[in-house]
Motif scaffolding. Structure first.
Motif, short mmCIF file in Angstrom:
data_model
loop_
_atom_site.label_atom_id
_atom_site.label_comp_id
_atom_site.label_asym_id
_atom_site.label_seq_id
_atom_site.Cartn_x
_atom_site.Cartn_y
_atom_site.Cartn_z
N ILE A 129 -14.67 14.64 13.61
CA ILE A 129 -15.74 14.67 12.78
C ILE A 129 -16.35 13.06 12.80
O ILE A 129 -15.71 12.39 13.32
CB ILE A 129 -15.69 15.13 11.44
CG1 ILE A 129 -14.69 14.21 10.70
CG2 ILE A 129 -15.14 16.61 11.38
CD1 ILE A 129 -14.46 14.55 9.00
N GLY A 130 -17.59 13.03 12.58
CA GLY A 130 -18.33 11.92 12.29
C GLY A 130 -18.65 11.21 13.71
O GLY A 130 -19.06 11.75 14.43
N THR A 131 -18.22 10.00 13.85
CA THR A 131 -18.19 9.03 14.93
C THR A 131 -17.55 9.66 16.17
O THR A 131 -17.86 9.36 17.29
CB THR A 131 -17.87 7.70 14.91
OG1 THR A 131 -16.62 7.40 14.48
CG2 THR A 131 -18.98 7.09 13.77
N ASN A 132 -16.69 10.54 16.02
CA ASN A 132 -15.63 10.73 17.10
C ASN A 132 -16.11 12.23 17.81
O ASN A 132 -15.42 12.58 18.69
CB ASN A 132 -14.22 11.13 16.42
CG ASN A 132 -13.90 9.86 15.83
OD1 ASN A 132 -13.82 8.69 16.49
ND2 ASN A 132 -13.10 9.69 14.69
N ALA A 133 -17.13 12.82 17.28
CA ALA A 133 -17.54 14.15 17.70
C ALA A 133 -19.05 14.26 17.52
O ALA A 133 -19.57 13.85 16.58
CB ALA A 133 -16.71 15.21 17.14
N ASP A 134 -19.65 14.96 18.47
CA ASP A 134 -21.03 15.45 18.09
C ASP A 134 -20.98 16.89 17.30
O ASP A 134 -20.08 17.60 17.81
CB ASP A 134 -21.99 15.87 19.61
CG ASP A 134 -22.10 14.52 20.26
OD1 ASP A 134 -22.22 13.41 19.57
OD2 ASP A 134 -22.05 14.37 21.64
N PRO A 135 -21.91 17.03 16.42
CA PRO A 135 -21.82 18.26 15.65
C PRO A 135 -22.24 19.32 16.44
O PRO A 135 -22.92 19.29 17.38
CB PRO A 135 -22.76 17.91 14.41
CG PRO A 135 -23.04 16.77 14.54
CD PRO A 135 -22.85 16.11 15.88
N VAL A 136 -21.57 20.44 16.33
CA VAL A 136 -22.07 21.88 16.99
C VAL A 136 -23.12 22.45 16.54
O VAL A 136 -23.93 23.11 17.25
CB VAL A 136 -20.86 22.60 17.04
CG1 VAL A 136 -19.82 22.41 17.95
CG2 VAL A 136 -20.35 23.19 15.83
N GLU A 137 -23.42 22.18 15.21
CA GLU A 137 -24.71 22.29 14.38
C GLU A 137 -24.99 21.82 13.31
O GLU A 137 -24.16 21.36 12.56
CB GLU A 137 -24.56 23.87 14.09
CG GLU A 137 -25.77 24.75 13.74
CD GLU A 137 -25.47 26.30 13.34
OE1 GLU A 137 -26.30 26.80 12.73
OE2 GLU A 137 -24.34 26.85 13.78
N THR A 138 -26.29 21.45 13.19
CA THR A 138 -27.07 20.72 12.16
C THR A 138 -28.34 21.27 11.61
O THR A 138 -28.70 22.09 12.16
CB THR A 138 -26.99 19.38 12.36
OG1 THR A 138 -28.12 19.27 13.20
CG2 THR A 138 -25.70 18.33 12.79
N ASN A 139 -28.70 21.37 10.45
CA ASN A 139 -29.87 21.53 9.78
C ASN A 139 -30.08 20.68 8.31
O ASN A 139 -29.04 20.28 7.80
CB ASN A 139 -29.67 23.05 9.17
CG ASN A 139 -30.84 23.34 8.78
OD1 ASN A 139 -31.93 23.04 9.34
ND2 ASN A 139 -31.07 24.64 7.88
#
Length: 166
Positions: free
Chosen positions: A156-166
């Protein structure tokens, strides 16, 4: 005779109340208090299986921002083990490296794949959601409260791109 009439009146009132309540159809209340009831700001990350035993536990963690600036965490997992409680933790660093616990979340119920005590875990730190993108952490799901085998994890956070955001 008076007692008989009194009993008939009571029965008539009770029966009349039951019939009138039973026949009245109430529509569901779909509105909420102003400012409440809607979670529209969220960030979701993937949780992937790491289980060497092959149970293939995977899913998603979603962080929601509330109107009170709290963060609600929801975890939904597939292939959890029925009858076990799977501890869920947010650990420092990327998956596979960090062992320092940042936040101990609730246990995941193996029967449902969701938190055992509530649908959401509440993080009351009012800055958590807004700093989520800069957080150096990951979520780990353990086999059970008695076994420290990690069955699933997700950056999570800086270690991954989110799969979905809103």
């Amino acid at each position: 005779m008076r007692k008989y009439i009194k009993n008939i009146l009571i029965l008539t009132l009770v029966f009349g109340a039951m019939v009138s309540c039973e026949q009245e159809r109430l529509e569901p209340e779909l509105t909420t208090a102003e400012g409440g009831g809607t979670l529209s700001t969220y960030t979701a990350y993937t949780i992937e299986s790491t289980d060497p035993m092959g149970s293939n536990v995977y899913g998603r963690v979603v962080f929601y921002k509330t109107t009170l600036d709290q963060t609600l965490v929801q975890i939904s997992l597939y292939n959890t083990i029925d009858g076990l409680m799977h501890p869920a933790l947010i650990l420092d660093g990327p998956s596979g490296t960090g062992t320092t616990t940042s936040i101990t979340l609730d246990n995941i119920d193996g029967s449902s794949g969701e938190f055992s005590s509530s649908k959401f875990f509440v993080i009351t730190d009012e800055t958590f959601y807004d700093s989520l993108g800069m957080l150096d952490a990951h979520v780990s799901i353990y086999l059970s409260t008695d076994d420290d085998t990690i069955v699933a994890t997700g950056d999570i956070g800086t270690n991954a791109d989110p799969v979905e955001t809103n």
